[in-house]
Design an enzyme around this catalytic site. Sequence first.
Site, PDB file in Angstrom:
ATOM      1  N   TRP A   3      -4.719 -17.247 -72.301  1.00 15.64           N
ATOM      2  CA  TRP A   3      -5.878 -18.134 -72.193  1.00 15.64           C
ATOM      3  C   TRP A   3      -5.548 -19.479 -72.812  1.00 15.64           C
ATOM      4  O   TRP A   3      -5.661 -19.645 -74.018  1.00 15.64           O
ATOM      5  CB  TRP A   3      -7.078 -17.515 -72.909  1.00 15.64           C
ATOM      6  CG  TRP A   3      -7.546 -16.262 -72.280  1.00 15.64           C
ATOM      7  CD1 TRP A   3      -8.430 -16.157 -71.251  1.00 15.64           C
ATOM      8  CD2 TRP A   3      -7.166 -14.913 -72.617  1.00 15.64           C
ATOM      9  NE1 TRP A   3      -8.610 -14.831 -70.928  1.00 15.64           N
ATOM     10  CE2 TRP A   3      -7.857 -14.046 -71.738  1.00 15.64           C
ATOM     11  CE3 TRP A   3      -6.313 -14.360 -73.563  1.00 15.64           C
ATOM     12  CZ2 TRP A   3      -7.721 -12.664 -71.782  1.00 15.64           C
ATOM     13  CZ3 TRP A   3      -6.178 -12.988 -73.610  1.00 15.64           C
ATOM     14  CH2 TRP A   3      -6.881 -12.145 -72.721  1.00 15.64           C
TER      15      TRP A   3
ATOM     16  N   HIS B 195     -13.213 -16.974 -71.617  1.00 12.45           N
ATOM     17  CA  HIS B 195     -13.690 -15.837 -70.828  1.00 12.45           C
ATOM     18  C   HIS B 195     -15.080 -15.454 -71.333  1.00 12.45           C
ATOM     19  O   HIS B 195     -15.563 -16.037 -72.318  1.00 12.45           O
ATOM     20  CB  HIS B 195     -12.703 -14.661 -70.899  1.00 12.45           C
ATOM     21  CG  HIS B 195     -12.356 -14.208 -72.300  1.00 12.45           C
ATOM     22  ND1 HIS B 195     -11.601 -13.087 -72.558  1.00 12.45           N
ATOM     23  CD2 HIS B 195     -12.675 -14.712 -73.519  1.00 12.45           C
ATOM     24  CE1 HIS B 195     -11.454 -12.929 -73.862  1.00 12.45           C
ATOM     25  NE2 HIS B 195     -12.097 -13.892 -74.452  1.00 12.45           N
TER      26      HIS B 195
ATOM     27  N   ARG C  54     -10.433 -23.230 -68.960  1.00 15.76           N
ATOM     28  CA  ARG C  54      -9.054 -23.049 -69.390  1.00 15.76           C
ATOM     29  C   ARG C  54      -8.273 -24.321 -69.171  1.00 15.76           C
ATOM     30  O   ARG C  54      -8.479 -25.035 -68.189  1.00 15.76           O
ATOM     31  CB  ARG C  54      -8.407 -21.903 -68.630  1.00 15.76           C
ATOM     32  CG  ARG C  54      -9.063 -20.586 -68.999  1.00 15.76           C
ATOM     33  CD  ARG C  54      -8.452 -19.411 -68.319  1.00 15.76           C
ATOM     34  NE  ARG C  54      -9.297 -18.240 -68.564  1.00 15.76           N
ATOM     35  CZ  ARG C  54      -9.036 -17.023 -68.128  1.00 15.76           C
ATOM     36  NH1 ARG C  54      -7.946 -16.800 -67.423  1.00 15.76           N
ATOM     37  NH2 ARG C  54      -9.855 -16.036 -68.408  1.00 15.76           N
TER      38      ARG C  54
ATOM     39  N   GLN D  32     -17.398 -16.286 -64.613  1.00 13.02           N
ATOM     40  CA  GLN D  32     -17.116 -14.855 -64.772  1.00 13.02           C
ATOM     41  C   GLN D  32     -18.408 -14.077 -64.930  1.00 13.02           C
ATOM     42  O   GLN D  32     -19.450 -14.619 -65.298  1.00 13.02           O
ATOM     43  CB  GLN D  32     -16.270 -14.593 -66.033  1.00 13.02           C
ATOM     44  CG  GLN D  32     -14.831 -15.049 -65.950  1.00 13.02           C
ATOM     45  CD  GLN D  32     -13.982 -14.495 -67.093  1.00 13.02           C
ATOM     46  OE1 GLN D  32     -14.498 -13.984 -68.097  1.00 13.02           O
ATOM     47  NE2 GLN D  32     -12.677 -14.609 -66.942  1.00 13.02           N
TER      48      GLN D  32
ATOM     49  N   VAL E 224      -9.532  -3.567 -74.796  1.00 13.32           N
ATOM     50  CA  VAL E 224      -9.824  -2.255 -74.171  1.00 13.32           C
ATOM     51  C   VAL E 224      -8.609  -1.334 -74.321  1.00 13.32           C
ATOM     52  O   VAL E 224      -7.477  -1.789 -74.432  1.00 13.32           O
ATOM     53  CB  VAL E 224     -10.181  -2.394 -72.668  1.00 13.32           C
ATOM     54  CG1 VAL E 224     -11.588  -2.942 -72.501  1.00 13.32           C
ATOM     55  CG2 VAL E 224      -9.175  -3.267 -71.926  1.00 13.32           C
TER      56      VAL E 224
ATOM     57  N   ALA F 141     -15.938  -1.688 -70.378  1.00 14.27           N
ATOM     58  CA  ALA F 141     -16.202  -3.116 -70.181  1.00 14.27           C
ATOM     59  C   ALA F 141     -15.443  -3.574 -68.951  1.00 14.27           C
ATOM     60  O   ALA F 141     -14.486  -2.932 -68.525  1.00 14.27           O
ATOM     61  CB  ALA F 141     -15.752  -3.917 -71.397  1.00 14.27           C
TER      62      ALA F 141
HETATM   63  N1  DAH Z   1     -11.696 -11.329 -70.186  1.00 12.18           N
HETATM   64  C1  DAH Z   1     -10.687 -10.988 -69.192  1.00 12.18           C
HETATM   65  C2  DAH Z   1     -10.152 -12.253 -68.541  1.00 12.18           C
HETATM   66  O1  DAH Z   1     -10.734 -13.280 -68.686  1.00 12.18           O
HETATM   67  C3  DAH Z   1     -11.286 -10.110 -68.112  1.00 12.18           C
HETATM   68  C4  DAH Z   1     -11.616  -8.745 -68.616  1.00 12.18           C
HETATM   69  C5  DAH Z   1     -10.666  -7.774 -68.515  1.00 12.18           C
HETATM   70  C6  DAH Z   1     -12.824  -8.467 -69.192  1.00 12.18           C
HETATM   71  C7  DAH Z   1     -10.930  -6.475 -68.970  1.00 12.18           C
HETATM   72  C8  DAH Z   1     -13.101  -7.188 -69.648  1.00 12.18           C
HETATM   73  C9  DAH Z   1     -12.153  -6.211 -69.528  1.00 12.18           C
HETATM   74  O2  DAH Z   1     -14.269  -6.864 -70.192  1.00 12.18           O
HETATM   75  O3  DAH Z   1     -12.420  -4.945 -69.974  1.00 12.18           O
HETATM   76  O4  DAH Z   1      -9.139 -12.188 -67.898  1.00 12.18           O
END
Ligand code: DAH
Length: 349
Positions: free
Chosen positions: A160, A180, A206, A220, A263, A317
């Site tokens: 990021w 995110h 970003r 998102q 996760v 998530a």
């Molecule tokens: N935050 C991640 C991104 O911006 C996307 C994401 C991936 C969110 C896995 C989640 C997750 O909640 O479990 O690429």
Amino acid sequence: MILPQLQELKEIEDKARTELAAVSDEEALESWRIAHLGRRSRLNIILRGLASLPIEERRQVGAAANRLRLELEEMLSQRQAQLREATVTAVVERGRLDVTLPGRPLAIGRLHPVTQALRDILAAFVSMGFQVFEGPEVEWDHYNFEAVRIPKDHPARDMWDTLWIDYVRNDEYPMLLRTHTSPMQIRVMEQMQPPVRIVSPGKCYRHEATDPTHEWMHTQVEGLAVDENISMADLKGTLYEFARRLFGRERRVRFRCDYFPFVEPGADMSIDCPLCDGQGCRACGNSGWIEILGAGMVHPEVLANVGYDAERYTGFAFGLGVERVAMLRHGIEDIRLFYANDLRFLEQF
Ligand code: DAH
């Protein structure tokens, strides 16, 4: 014997009447006035000559000349009024409202294709019992990174490229534009106890060189479900149902392992390409599959970070890109089109 002046007055009157009948605009009327009532008009000459007439003639000619003057003045003002009225009528006629003409079409706005996709995504999750929460785009380092297990110097921060808020840059409490929507997991859990079922939409930023699949701003939707006994099966079932609601009942899904710090285990989900029905095309890079989101089981440390009992609760998530969904739906090949504000593009949706 009739006085020659009286004879002349009669002639003046006849001529004035004839000429007035031919007057058709205000300019001609003014010439008429000058000719018959002006300083050098025959009538005025007669009036001015009255003083030198013998008394009896003066009385007769004076009375007749003055009568004629009043008469001509009266004719003048009548004609003036007529002409004005004609002008007004003409103006009104020209501008008359034709109520039988068809109306002019109003330019009606429409929802941006990303907004349309976003609403459909949220509606799909809401119908499965999720609540919608929104949060700040300017975010603390703590929520964006620390609390979701991306500490400073963690290599995952490379994923990021961050836009920092220099204005409040402070080594102790750095601020940034969120990269995110995952920080919303933390914000929500700090405010409520399980069971949690939320989706959180919003813009993310970003520091990125743009190309057909990357923009410095995108949208998102984050999802989070935490409760007792939530398992990977719940994750798969929920996201499968979502994919079918959004892209059609015939869609198939595929989960593969992926890594996200917050996760464990982590996964990404693909759907069989809705553009070629999984046959392989340009959009899916001939693989037949298109990745649409990242997901996983919430890391126990993330739960512990907000004071949840990680022995008792588990959760899943996910995070998905809304522009990606809109591109798939409409076969759009360049993400930059969404924010270029070209009406020729936007009016197609
Ligand atoms: N935050 C991640 C991104 O911006 C996307 C994401 C991936 C969110 C896995 C989640 C997750 O909640 O479990 O690429």
